[in-house]
Design an enzyme around this catalytic site. Structure first.
Site, short mmCIF file in Angstrom:
data_model
loop_
_atom_site.label_atom_id
_atom_site.label_comp_id
_atom_site.label_asym_id
_atom_site.label_seq_id
_atom_site.Cartn_x
_atom_site.Cartn_y
_atom_site.Cartn_z
N LYS A 40 0.84 -1.20 0.00
CA LYS A 40 0.00 0.00 0.00
C LYS A 40 0.89 1.26 0.00
O LYS A 40 2.11 1.17 0.21
CB LYS A 40 -0.92 -0.04 1.22
CG LYS A 40 -1.87 -1.24 1.24
CD LYS A 40 -2.77 -1.20 2.47
CE LYS A 40 -3.62 -2.44 2.60
NZ LYS A 40 -4.58 -2.33 3.74
N TYR A 75 -12.19 -2.71 -3.02
CA TYR A 75 -12.65 -2.78 -1.63
C TYR A 75 -14.19 -2.77 -1.53
O TYR A 75 -14.73 -2.40 -0.49
CB TYR A 75 -12.05 -1.63 -0.83
CG TYR A 75 -10.61 -1.87 -0.39
CD1 TYR A 75 -10.27 -3.00 0.36
CD2 TYR A 75 -9.60 -0.97 -0.70
CE1 TYR A 75 -8.96 -3.23 0.77
CE2 TYR A 75 -8.28 -1.19 -0.29
CZ TYR A 75 -7.98 -2.32 0.44
OH TYR A 75 -6.68 -2.55 0.87
N ASN A 82 -1.62 -0.36 7.47
CA ASN A 82 -1.11 -1.71 7.75
C ASN A 82 -0.30 -2.31 6.59
O ASN A 82 -0.14 -3.52 6.49
CB ASN A 82 -2.23 -2.63 8.22
CG ASN A 82 -3.34 -2.81 7.20
OD1 ASN A 82 -3.25 -2.31 6.08
ND2 ASN A 82 -4.37 -3.53 7.60
N HIS A 136 -1.72 -5.52 1.40
CA HIS A 136 -2.99 -6.20 1.16
C HIS A 136 -2.71 -7.61 0.67
O HIS A 136 -1.79 -7.83 -0.11
CB HIS A 136 -3.82 -5.47 0.11
CG HIS A 136 -5.00 -6.27 -0.35
ND1 HIS A 136 -6.20 -6.26 0.32
CD2 HIS A 136 -5.15 -7.17 -1.38
CE1 HIS A 136 -7.04 -7.10 -0.29
NE2 HIS A 136 -6.42 -7.66 -1.32
P1 IDP Z 1 -7.42 -7.27 5.44
O1 IDP Z 1 -6.64 -6.20 4.72
O2 IDP Z 1 -6.61 -7.90 6.54
O3 IDP Z 1 -8.03 -8.27 4.50
P2 IDP Z 1 -10.10 -6.17 5.73
O4 IDP Z 1 -11.02 -6.48 6.86
O5 IDP Z 1 -10.43 -6.76 4.40
O6 IDP Z 1 -8.62 -6.54 6.20
O7 IDP Z 1 -10.03 -4.58 5.58
C1 IDP Z 1 -9.44 -4.00 4.46
C2 IDP Z 1 -8.57 -2.86 4.91
O8 IDP Z 1 -9.39 -1.84 5.44
C3 IDP Z 1 -7.59 -3.20 6.04
O9 IDP Z 1 -6.39 -3.76 5.58
C4 IDP Z 1 -7.37 -1.83 6.66
O10 IDP Z 1 -6.42 -1.09 5.90
C5 IDP Z 1 -8.73 -1.18 6.50
N1 IDP Z 1 -9.54 -1.32 7.71
C6 IDP Z 1 -10.23 -2.40 8.13
N2 IDP Z 1 -10.85 -2.17 9.29
C7 IDP Z 1 -10.57 -0.89 9.61
C8 IDP Z 1 -10.90 -0.05 10.72
O11 IDP Z 1 -11.64 -0.45 11.63
N3 IDP Z 1 -10.38 1.21 10.70
C9 IDP Z 1 -9.58 1.67 9.70
N4 IDP Z 1 -9.23 0.91 8.65
C10 IDP Z 1 -9.70 -0.35 8.60
MG MG Z 2 -9.56 -8.08 3.11
#
Ligand code: IDP
Ligand code: MG
Length: 152
Positions: free
Chosen positions: A11, A51, A114, A117
Site C-alpha cells: 500500500k 474494496y 497496515n 494487502h
Molecule cells: P485485510 O486487509 O486484513 O483483508 P479487511 O477487513 O479486508 O482486512 O479490511 C481491508 C482494509 O481496510 C484493512 O487492511 C485496513 O487497511 C482497513 N480497515 C479495516 N478495518 C478498519 C478499521 O476499523 N479502521 C480503519 N481501517 C480499517
Molecule cells: Mg480483506
C-alpha cells in the site's frame, strides 16, 4: 494443497516508508514465486471496486482516499497454498494483534496504515488479480532453478 495465485499489494504507506524491498523479500524468502508486479497509482473507481465488500463501513471513504494517495506495488505471488500463506506472512488486519514475525506485526502500528494487502480466499484472489492485471502481464509457473529445494 494445490498451487495457487494470490494478489498482494504494498500500500502507499509501504512505498512511502521505503519498505518495498523489505516486503518483497519476505515473500521471496518464504519460497513463493513472483508471477506479476507493477508500480501504479490506483484510480478511485478501481479502489472502490477492489474494496467493494467494505462499502458502507465507517472506514471505507478513508480507505479509498488512502489507497489512492500514492503509488502501490501490485503483485501476484504463486505457490502451494499461496493464498493462506501470504495472509500469514502479512499478519492480522490490526497490527496490534499481528504476530511478531509477520509484516504487520514487525513493521506497522495502525489498522489504517497496515502496509500490505493480501487476498482472503480463492474467489477474491481471482477477482483481485483480474482487477489489477491483464492476462498477458502474468507470468505463470516459470521454471526456477531452486524449485526442487522449496517443494518436494
Ligand atoms: P485485510 O486487509 O486484513 O483483508 P479487511 O477487513 O479486508 O482486512 O479490511 C481491508 C482494509 O481496510 C484493512 O487492511 C485496513 O487497511 C482497513 N480497515 C479495516 N478495518 C478498519 C478499521 O476499523 N479502521 C480503519 N481501517 C480499517
Ligand atoms: Mg480483506
Amino acid at each position: 494443497m494445490s498451487i495457487e495465485k494470490t494478489f498482494v499489494a504494498i500500500k502507499p504507506d509501504g512505498v512511502q516508508r521505503g519498505l518495498v524491498s523489505e516486503v518483497i523479500s519476505r515473500f521471496e524468502r518464504k519460497g513463493l514465486k513472483l508471477a506479476g508486479m507493477k508500480l501504479m497509482k490506483v484510480p478511485v473507481e478501481m479502489a472502490e471496486n477492489h474494496y467493494g465488500e467494505h462499502k458502507g463501513k465507517p472506514f471505507f471513504e478513508g480507505l479509498v482516499k488512502f489507497i489512492t494517495s500514492g503509488p502501490i506495488v501490485a503483485m501476484v505471488w504463486e505457490g502451494k497454498g499461496a493464498i493462506a500463506t501470504c495472509r500469514q506472512v502479512i499478519g492480522a488486519t490490526n497490527p496490534a494483534n499481528a504476530a511478531t514475525g509477520s509484516i504487520r506485526g514487525d513493521l506497522a502500528l495502525d489498522i489504517g496504515r497496515n502496509l500490505v494487502h493480501g487476498s482472503d480466499g480463492p474467489e477474491s484472489a481471482a477477482r483481485e488479480i483480474g482487477i489489477f492485471f491483464k492476462e498477458n502481464e502474468i507470468v505463470s509457473s516459470w521454471d526456477r532453478n531452486n524449485d526442487c529445494w522449496i517443494t518436494e
